[in-house]
Design a protein around this motif. Sequence first.
Motif, PDB file in Angstrom:
ATOM      1  N   THR A   1      11.542 -39.253 -55.617  1.00  0.00           N
ATOM      2  CA  THR A   1      10.171 -38.753 -55.726  1.00  0.00           C
ATOM      3  C   THR A   1       9.285 -39.259 -54.587  1.00  0.00           C
ATOM      4  O   THR A   1       8.095 -38.949 -54.541  1.00  0.00           O
ATOM      5  N   GLY A   2       9.856 -40.038 -53.686  1.00  0.00           N
ATOM      6  CA  GLY A   2       9.142 -40.492 -52.498  1.00  0.00           C
ATOM      7  C   GLY A   2      10.167 -40.970 -51.480  1.00  0.00           C
ATOM      8  O   GLY A   2      11.145 -41.621 -51.840  1.00  0.00           O
ATOM      9  N   ILE A   3       9.968 -40.618 -50.213  1.00  0.00           N
ATOM     10  CA  ILE A   3      10.902 -41.021 -49.168  1.00  0.00           C
ATOM     11  C   ILE A   3      10.201 -40.900 -47.820  1.00  0.00           C
ATOM     12  O   ILE A   3       9.408 -39.974 -47.604  1.00  0.00           O
ATOM     13  N   GLY A   4      10.464 -41.840 -46.924  1.00  0.00           N
ATOM     14  CA  GLY A   4       9.910 -41.709 -45.590  1.00  0.00           C
ATOM     15  C   GLY A   4       9.708 -43.038 -44.897  1.00  0.00           C
ATOM     16  O   GLY A   4       9.994 -44.108 -45.443  1.00  0.00           O
ATOM     17  N   PRO A   5       9.180 -42.990 -43.683  1.00  0.00           N
ATOM     18  CA  PRO A   5       8.861 -44.215 -42.956  1.00  0.00           C
ATOM     19  C   PRO A   5       7.603 -44.867 -43.517  1.00  0.00           C
ATOM     20  O   PRO A   5       6.685 -44.166 -43.973  1.00  0.00           O
ATOM     21  N   ILE A   6       7.580 -46.174 -43.508  1.00  0.00           N
ATOM     22  CA  ILE A   6       6.369 -46.915 -43.865  1.00  0.00           C
ATOM     23  C   ILE A   6       5.516 -46.981 -42.599  1.00  0.00           C
ATOM     24  O   ILE A   6       5.967 -47.482 -41.571  1.00  0.00           O
TER      25      ILE A   6
ATOM     26  N   VAL B   1       2.791 -40.461 -51.827  1.00  0.00           N
ATOM     27  CA  VAL B   1       3.698 -40.513 -52.971  1.00  0.00           C
ATOM     28  C   VAL B   1       3.006 -39.781 -54.117  1.00  0.00           C
ATOM     29  O   VAL B   1       2.093 -40.311 -54.741  1.00  0.00           O
ATOM     30  N   LYS B   2       3.407 -38.524 -54.341  1.00  0.00           N
ATOM     31  CA  LYS B   2       2.754 -37.662 -55.326  1.00  0.00           C
ATOM     32  C   LYS B   2       1.237 -37.602 -55.089  1.00  0.00           C
ATOM     33  O   LYS B   2       0.430 -37.675 -56.017  1.00  0.00           O
TER      34      LYS B   2
ATOM     35  N   PHE C   1      12.051 -45.668 -50.329  1.00  0.00           N
ATOM     36  CA  PHE C   1      12.530 -44.680 -51.286  1.00  0.00           C
ATOM     37  C   PHE C   1      11.850 -44.967 -52.621  1.00  0.00           C
ATOM     38  O   PHE C   1      11.779 -46.122 -53.042  1.00  0.00           O
ATOM     39  N   VAL C   2      11.351 -43.928 -53.283  1.00  0.00           N
ATOM     40  CA  VAL C   2      10.882 -44.034 -54.659  1.00  0.00           C
ATOM     41  C   VAL C   2      11.892 -43.278 -55.515  1.00  0.00           C
ATOM     42  O   VAL C   2      12.082 -42.064 -55.337  1.00  0.00           O
ATOM     43  N   LEU C   3      12.556 -43.986 -56.418  1.00  0.00           N
ATOM     44  CA  LEU C   3      13.684 -43.453 -57.176  1.00  0.00           C
ATOM     45  C   LEU C   3      13.326 -43.436 -58.664  1.00  0.00           C
ATOM     46  O   LEU C   3      13.214 -44.490 -59.294  1.00  0.00           O
ATOM     47  N   TYR C   4      13.156 -42.241 -59.215  1.00  0.00           N
ATOM     48  CA  TYR C   4      12.714 -42.093 -60.608  1.00  0.00           C
ATOM     49  C   TYR C   4      13.907 -41.894 -61.536  1.00  0.00           C
ATOM     50  O   TYR C   4      14.739 -41.006 -61.310  1.00  0.00           O
ATOM     51  N   LEU C   5      13.956 -42.699 -62.594  1.00  0.00           N
ATOM     52  CA  LEU C   5      14.988 -42.597 -63.612  1.00  0.00           C
ATOM     53  C   LEU C   5      14.389 -41.919 -64.841  1.00  0.00           C
ATOM     54  O   LEU C   5      13.467 -42.458 -65.455  1.00  0.00           O
TER      55      LEU C   5
ATOM     56  N   ASP D   1       6.166 -37.390 -63.413  1.00  0.00           N
ATOM     57  CA  ASP D   1       5.358 -36.589 -62.488  1.00  0.00           C
ATOM     58  C   ASP D   1       3.870 -36.666 -62.828  1.00  0.00           C
ATOM     59  O   ASP D   1       3.024 -36.817 -61.936  1.00  0.00           O
ATOM     60  N   PHE D   2       3.535 -36.577 -64.128  1.00  0.00           N
ATOM     61  CA  PHE D   2       2.125 -36.668 -64.510  1.00  0.00           C
ATOM     62  C   PHE D   2       1.537 -38.018 -64.129  1.00  0.00           C
ATOM     63  O   PHE D   2       0.433 -38.096 -63.561  1.00  0.00           O
TER      64      PHE D   2
END
Length: 263
Positions: free
Chosen positions: A90-95, A103-104, A129-133, A164-165
């Motif tokens: 749900t999020g990815i990229g360079p800092i 991020v959303k 990386f933002v990794l949603y379970l 997501d909300f």
Amino acid sequence: MAKSLLRLMTELSSRKWISQLTGKFAHSSASRHLIPRFAKIYGISIEDAEKELHEYRTLNQFFTRRLKPGLRPIDPNPDTLVSPVDALITGIGPIENGLLLNVKGQDYTIEELLNQSPYTQKYKHGTYFVLYLSPTDYHRIHTPIAGNLVESEHVPGKVYPVNDFGLHHMKRVLSRNERLITYIRHHFGEVVVVKVGAMNVSSIQYVNPLPKSLEKGQDLAYFEFGSTVVLLTENGTFTPRSDLALGSTVKMGEALGTIHPKA
């Protein structure tokens, strides 16, 4: 109007004691009767579980289940960073200069995410990386790279939803929620694994005992309900896979990219 009301209700229900009550029930023997229905509602692959359904004595035991051996092969290349979890990206990229951008729809600073840690300078130009379970996913967290445990920190906080909300409509969820932060030193630098608690998560637990020397793919921690992991890499030490993007799904042990000496 509806979103504002839902946001208010979420604010009121994000108190830790509510999650603790939920957690207490999930640990009780009465909760075992919900396991088959829970598995059916969320489409959980019960054939992947280490045990038969009737062997789990509580809903929490089922939720933190291990998988049958061999179902999550670990990428063997010592220079790959692997996903610590089964998750949706749900999020990815360079800092960018200490910011996790968009991020959303929200930006986060490294300082707030890492609770003003002295290590923040190492990650201001790294990768995130933002990794949603989701509740459907396997909920144990594994080591993304072989290395040594540098430091771990527990940061108390709220328990807003990280779906997501929550990420879209609640203010700065990833840095306001309870977090368990783990710094790992590998042969080219460092990574940090930020485990973010969420609504109805009674706790985030490390495995016990937690060794100082960690193997890639080793059991590290687990959520006692759905949540999110934020994975950060040190400045100039990582190149992500080019095919990964927002909305990609990854499995624990799958390569996220390559670590290398600092550029």
